[in-house]
Design an enzyme around this catalytic site. Structure first.
Site, PDB file in Angstrom:
ATOM      1  N   ASP A  93      53.182  13.893 -46.945  1.00  0.00           N
ATOM      2  CA  ASP A  93      53.579  12.505 -46.849  1.00  0.00           C
ATOM      3  C   ASP A  93      52.711  11.832 -45.795  1.00  0.00           C
ATOM      4  OD1 ASP A  93      54.549  13.327 -44.421  1.00  0.00           O
ATOM      5  OD2 ASP A  93      56.650  13.201 -44.968  1.00  0.00           O
ATOM      6  N   SER A  94      52.871  10.527 -45.633  1.00  0.00           N
ATOM      7  CA  SER A  94      51.970   9.798 -44.738  1.00  0.00           C
ATOM      8  C   SER A  94      52.445   9.772 -43.301  1.00  0.00           C
ATOM      9  CB  SER A  94      51.831   8.350 -45.218  1.00  0.00           C
ATOM     10  OG  SER A  94      53.069   7.666 -45.067  1.00  0.00           O
ATOM     11  N   GLY A  95      53.692  10.183 -43.072  1.00  0.00           N
ATOM     12  CA  GLY A  95      54.272  10.055 -41.742  1.00  0.00           C
ATOM     13  C   GLY A  95      54.886   8.687 -41.506  1.00  0.00           C
ATOM     14  N   GLY A  96      54.802   7.805 -42.512  1.00  0.00           N
ATOM     15  CA  GLY A  96      55.335   6.459 -42.345  1.00  0.00           C
ATOM     16  C   GLY A  96      56.817   6.436 -42.032  1.00  0.00           C
ATOM     17  N   PHE A  97      57.594   7.221 -42.759  1.00  0.00           N
ATOM     18  CA  PHE A  97      59.037   7.246 -42.529  1.00  0.00           C
ATOM     19  C   PHE A  97      59.353   7.707 -41.112  1.00  0.00           C
ATOM     20  CE2 PHE A  97      63.163   9.397 -42.539  1.00  0.00           C
ATOM     21  CZ  PHE A  97      63.978   8.401 -43.049  1.00  0.00           C
ATOM     22  N   ASP A 147      52.794   3.587 -45.506  1.00  0.00           N
ATOM     23  CA  ASP A 147      53.623   2.518 -46.051  1.00  0.00           C
ATOM     24  C   ASP A 147      54.661   2.091 -45.028  1.00  0.00           C
ATOM     25  OD1 ASP A 147      54.991   4.991 -46.271  1.00  0.00           O
ATOM     26  OD2 ASP A 147      56.373   4.119 -47.700  1.00  0.00           O
ATOM     27  N   GLN A 189      57.891   0.297 -52.762  1.00  0.00           N
ATOM     28  CA  GLN A 189      58.956  -0.105 -51.843  1.00  0.00           C
ATOM     29  C   GLN A 189      59.713  -1.289 -52.459  1.00  0.00           C
ATOM     30  OE1 GLN A 189      60.131   1.390 -49.293  1.00  0.00           O
ATOM     31  NE2 GLN A 189      58.549   2.891 -48.779  1.00  0.00           N
ATOM     32  N   GLY A 216      61.864   4.612 -49.793  1.00  0.00           N
ATOM     33  CA  GLY A 216      62.856   3.682 -49.296  1.00  0.00           C
ATOM     34  C   GLY A 216      64.201   3.760 -49.978  1.00  0.00           C
ATOM     35  N   ASP A 266      61.705  15.844 -53.407  1.00  0.00           N
ATOM     36  CA  ASP A 266      61.651  16.695 -52.214  1.00  0.00           C
ATOM     37  C   ASP A 266      62.827  16.345 -51.330  1.00  0.00           C
ATOM     38  OD1 ASP A 266      60.745  15.511 -49.279  1.00  0.00           O
ATOM     39  OD2 ASP A 266      60.322  14.136 -50.933  1.00  0.00           O
ATOM     40  N   CYS A 304      74.169  34.017 -60.065  1.00  0.00           N
ATOM     41  CA  CYS A 304      72.837  33.880 -59.479  1.00  0.00           C
ATOM     42  C   CYS A 304      72.204  35.256 -59.295  1.00  0.00           C
ATOM     43  CB  CYS A 304      72.945  33.165 -58.123  1.00  0.00           C
ATOM     44  SG  CYS A 304      71.361  32.977 -57.258  1.00  0.00           S
ATOM     45  N   CYS A 306      69.336  35.659 -57.323  1.00  0.00           N
ATOM     46  CA  CYS A 306      68.375  35.600 -56.218  1.00  0.00           C
ATOM     47  C   CYS A 306      68.488  36.858 -55.370  1.00  0.00           C
ATOM     48  CB  CYS A 306      68.614  34.353 -55.365  1.00  0.00           C
ATOM     49  SG  CYS A 306      70.028  34.441 -54.238  1.00  0.00           S
ATOM     50  N   CYS A 309      71.889  37.150 -53.498  1.00  0.00           N
ATOM     51  CA  CYS A 309      73.042  37.452 -54.352  1.00  0.00           C
ATOM     52  C   CYS A 309      72.971  38.868 -54.929  1.00  0.00           C
ATOM     53  CB  CYS A 309      73.140  36.424 -55.468  1.00  0.00           C
ATOM     54  SG  CYS A 309      73.680  34.793 -54.908  1.00  0.00           S
ATOM     55  N   HIS A 335      68.799  31.579 -50.916  1.00  0.00           N
ATOM     56  CA  HIS A 335      69.701  31.292 -52.026  1.00  0.00           C
ATOM     57  C   HIS A 335      69.641  29.821 -52.442  1.00  0.00           C
ATOM     58  CE1 HIS A 335      73.271  31.136 -54.551  1.00  0.00           C
ATOM     59  NE2 HIS A 335      73.617  30.058 -53.851  1.00  0.00           N
TER      60      HIS A 335
END
Length: 371
Positions: A93-97, A147, A189, A216, A266, A304, A306, A309, A335
């Site tokens: 990501d851009s780090g904007g958030f 952004d 946005q 956003g 994500d 499950c 995994c 489990c 898990h």
């Protein structure tokens, strides 16, 4: 450009589709969930373990990696893939958030943002060009432009100003971007204003990007409002480009997002909640710390398969958490990540069979969500 997107099947009853994103470090089947490795690591897991959960791509954070260990050190190591020993695709990501979340520690300017490090208080400046420089040094397969993420709630005038700046910065990011082996997405946005969302999408499409992120959202608004924004964007965004809904990862939102045409997601939710003892199961969430699991010698989820489990019980995992043993966080994280990858696999199968709406209804009943 070593990046492309193929659509395999469009669900006949919704906006959902299956496909594949091709990158220099491999393919990503969509819809896809990306585990978050903020500081070049998914907390509590080795890269090999993350891969064994079924993950095909990771997200890393530009802001955090810029501050520590520094993008030049990562470049010196051969880029993020070599630095963290992950040979599959990576998105940064851009780090904007993160920058805009600093509130009193940053000052907005037309050409960028002046901010103080949350680590040591040192002063830094992010411009669109600087962010692209950092992301090119990190070397991810997919990168985000700098952004402006509006808070929620927010007055429409302020959201419109943020949108205009996001468009200007997106154009500057594209002009600064030089690496042909990286795909630079645009970020839509516009807050929770339908007309601004559509405007943002069209402005970014005029600039032209190989994929479009939706930023956003999931910042405090009710989920139906987020879904409404996705529905507004579905007929606007190009169908031949991947769509990435940023920061969303609860099981219900993954299903609802896929129904509305989202290809990539994500979120830190599965790993963060795992470290607190909250586990996903096909019958709903459980808190493994609860006393009722003290003598429960069954798997976390009988449905499950995994690693956790197959080898350990709820009673044992509860013991690990109560004893504050690191293994508890590791097994819980394993898990939860595996669960979400299996959910995405089921979503893809349901789309391929034109039955995602039916899958959604049945899953929500089992999980305990309201229909």
């Amino acid at each position: 450009m070593n990046f492309s997107f193929e659509t395999w099947h469009n669900d006949r009853h919704s906006a959902a589709r299956t496909g594949v994103v091709h990158t220099p470090h491999g393919d990503i089947l969509t819809p896809a969930f990306m585990p978050v490795g903020t500081q070049a690591t998914v907390k509590a897991m080795t890269p090999e373990e993350v891969e064994n959960t079924g993950a095909e791509i990771l997200l890393c954070n530009t802001y955090h990696l810029y501050l520590r260990p520094g993008h030049q050190l990562v470049k010196e190591a051969g880029g993020l893939h070599r630095f963290m020993n992950w040979n599959k695709p990576i998105l940064t990501d851009s780090g904007g958030f993160q920058v805009f979340s600093l509130s009193g520690l940053r000052t907005m300017q037309d050409d960028g943002v002046l901010f103080q490090s949350h680590i040591d208080g040192s002063r830094h400046f992010f411009s669109p060009e600087k962010v692209i420089e950092i992301e090119e040094a990190l070397g991810a397969d997919i990168i985000m432009p700098f952004d402006v993420c509006s808070p929620w709630p927010c007055e429409k005038d302020a959201v419109e100003q943020a949108l205009a700046r996001t468009t200007r910065w997106a154009r500057r990011c594209k002009q600064a971007h030089t690496r042909g082996d990286q795909a630079l997405f645009g970020i839509v946005q516009g807050g929770t204003f339908a007309d601004l969302r559509r405007r943002s999408a069209r402005e970014l499409m005029d600039i032209g990007f190989p994929g479009y992120s939706i930023g956003g959202l999931s910042v405090g608004e009710d989920k139906p409002l987020m879904y409404e924004m996705l529905e507004e964007l579905d007929p606007v965004l190009p169908r031949d480009k991947p769509r990435y809904l940023m920061g969303v990862g609860s099981p219900d939102c993954l299903v609802e997002g896929a129904l509305r045409g989202v290809d990539m997601f994500d979120c830190v939710l599965p790993t963060r909640t795992a470290r607190m003892g909250t586990l996903f199961t096909w019958q709903g969430k459980i808190n493994i710390r609860n006393a009722k699991f003290e003598h429960d010698h069954t798997p976390i989820d009988a449905a499950c398969d995994c690693y956790a489990c197959r080898n350990y019980t709820r009673a044992y995992l509860r013991h690990l958490f109560k004893a504050q043993e690191i293994l508890g966080a590791r097994l819980a994280t394993w898990h939860n990540l595996y669960f979400l990858q299996q959910l995405m696999k089921k979503i893809r199968q349901a789309v391929a069979e034109d039955r995602l709406q039916q899958f959604r209804d049945a899953f929500f009943v089992e999980y305990g969500y309201d229909l």
